[in-house]
Scaffold this active site. Structure first.
Site, short mmCIF file in Angstrom:
data_model
loop_
_atom_site.label_atom_id
_atom_site.label_comp_id
_atom_site.label_asym_id
_atom_site.label_seq_id
_atom_site.Cartn_x
_atom_site.Cartn_y
_atom_site.Cartn_z
N GLU A 27 -6.02 -87.03 118.26
CA GLU A 27 -5.98 -88.49 118.26
C GLU A 27 -4.54 -88.99 118.33
OE1 GLU A 27 -5.87 -90.64 114.51
OE2 GLU A 27 -7.01 -88.99 113.63
N LYS A 162 -10.95 -89.14 103.94
CA LYS A 162 -9.75 -89.55 103.22
C LYS A 162 -10.11 -89.91 101.78
CE LYS A 162 -7.29 -91.21 107.31
NZ LYS A 162 -8.31 -91.13 108.36
#
EC number: 4.2.1.70
Length: 309
Positions: A27, A162
Site C-alpha cells: 500500500e 491496529k
C-alpha cells in the site's frame, strides 16, 4: 470493464505476472500518512528490498495523475513520501472521483486490495488493517478494510488489527462476513504494536506453504472472500500491552476533545501514540512491516508453485 484505460502496471510487475512469478502488493498510505519524511521513503524502499530478497517482485500501489499505478517507481515513492498528508487518502469511495479528476491518491488497505485484484496479484503485505473503532456502537466508525476483505479474494498479511481499535468487535465483524482470521504460528490475535490481545484467532497455521494451500483451496472452491493472516510483531520489538493501552487511551481522549473523526482518526492516533511512547511505536511499526513482507513473500512463492502445477 475497460480497466486498461485506468490501470498502469510497471514493466517489471507486468512481466512477473505474465511469467507467473511471485508478486506482492504494497500500500501507499503507509508512505504518505503513516510515517514522517524521510523515514517513510526509506522504509518503503527497504520493504521492497525485503520482498526481492525473498524471491518476489514488489508492487507498490498508488493513484498517480488519475492512473491506478501497480509498481511505483523510486521517484514516485519519493513524491508520495515528500508530499505526505497533502496526498489524498484514497479508499473505495474516493477511487472513481480521483481517477476522473486525474488526481493523486495514497491507497489504503481497501484500495490496494482492489487494484491488486484488478492486476491479478493475490498476496498483499501491510502493517495492520483497519477495523471497528472504539465507540463504534455510537459513532458507526467501521473501516472499509473489513468489507473489502470480505469480498475481494486477496491474501492479506498483517500484524493484526491496529491496537487503537475494538479488537473483539473487529473479529465479530469478520466472522459475520465469512473472513477466516489465521494466526501465523499463534492462536492469539496480535495487536499491531504488541503480540498479545487476549482474543483468539480462527486458525493457527505454522508455515508459508500451508498458508498458500489454504488460500489456493479457497480460490479453487470459488469462495469470494479474502483471507487475513495475522503475523505477530517480532518479540524484540513488541511493546508491553499495558504501555500501549495507556498511550492509546490518552490519544483517543485527545481525538474526542479535538473532534477528530473519519479518515483523519487513524493518522492522528498513530502520530500521538508515537509522541506518547517517545518514538518506540514508530520503530515497532517499521519492524513489523518488514516482518510481514518476509512472510508475504514466502507465501507468494509457495502460491506460485501451486498455481503453476
Amino acid at each position: 470493464m475497460n480497466l486498461e484505460k485506468y490501470l498502469e502496471i510497471s514493466q517489471e510487475v507486468s512481466a512477473a505476472i505474465k511469467n507467473k512469478k511471485a508478486v506482492v502488493a504494497l500500500e501507499s498510505t503507509i508512505i504518505s500518512h503513516g510515517m514522517p519524511y524521510p523515514k517513510n521513503v526509506e522504509t518503503a524502499l527497504q520493504v521492497e528490498a525485503v520482498l526481492r530478497e525473498h524471491g518476489t517482485v514488489p508492487a507498490t500501489i498508488a493513484v498517480i495523475g488519475g492512473k491506478l499505478k501497480v509498481g511505483c517507481s523510486k521517484d514516485e515513492i519519493e513524491y508520495l513520501g515528500k508530499s505526505g498528508a497533502k496526498i489524498n487518502k484514497a479508499s473505495r469511495r474516493d477511487l472513481a472521483v480521483l481517477t476522473a479528476r486525474r488526481a493523486d491518491g495514497a491507497t489504503t488497505v481497501t484500495t490496494t486490495m482492489m487494484i491488486a485484484h484488478m492486476a491479478g496479484i493475490s498476496v498483499f503485505a501491510t502493517g495492520g488493517i483497519g477495523g471497528v473503532h472504539r465507540g463504534a456502537e455510537t459513532s458507526m466508525d467501521i473501516s472499509a478494510d473489513l468489507e473489502e476483505i470480505a469480498h475481494t479474494p486477496v491474501l492479506v498479511v498483517c500484524a493484526g488489527a491496529k491496537s487503537i481499535l475494538d479488537l473483539g468487535l473487529t473479529l465479530e465483524y469478520l466472522e459475520t462476513h465469512g473472513v477466516p482470521v489465521i494466526g501465523y504460528q499463534t492462536k492469539e490475535l496480535p495487536a499491531f504494536y504488541t503480540r498479545h490481545s487476549g482474543f483468539e484467532v480462527d486458525y493457527e497455521i505454522d508455515s508459508p506453504k500451508k498458508l498458500a494451500e489454504a488460500f489456493h483451496t479457497s480460490q479453487e472452491m470459488g469462495l469470494c472472500a479474502g483471507m487475513l493472516v495475522t503475523n505477530p510483531i517480532p518479540k524484540e520489538y513488541s511493546m508491553e500491552h499495558e504501555v500501549i493501552e495507556q498511550a492509546i487511551a490518552k490519544a483517543v481522549e485527545e481525538a474526542r476533545i479535538k473532534g477528530i473523526h473519519g479518515k483523519q482518526t487513524t493518522p492522528f492516533l498513530l502520530s500521538r501514540i508515537k509522541d506518547v511512547t517517545g518514538g518506540r511505536s514508530l520503530e515497532a511499526n517499521i519492524q513489523l512491516v518488514y516482518h510481514n513482507a518476509k512472510l508475504a513473500a514466502l507465501t507468494a512463492v509457495e502460491l506460485c508453485k501451486l498455481e503453476t502445477v
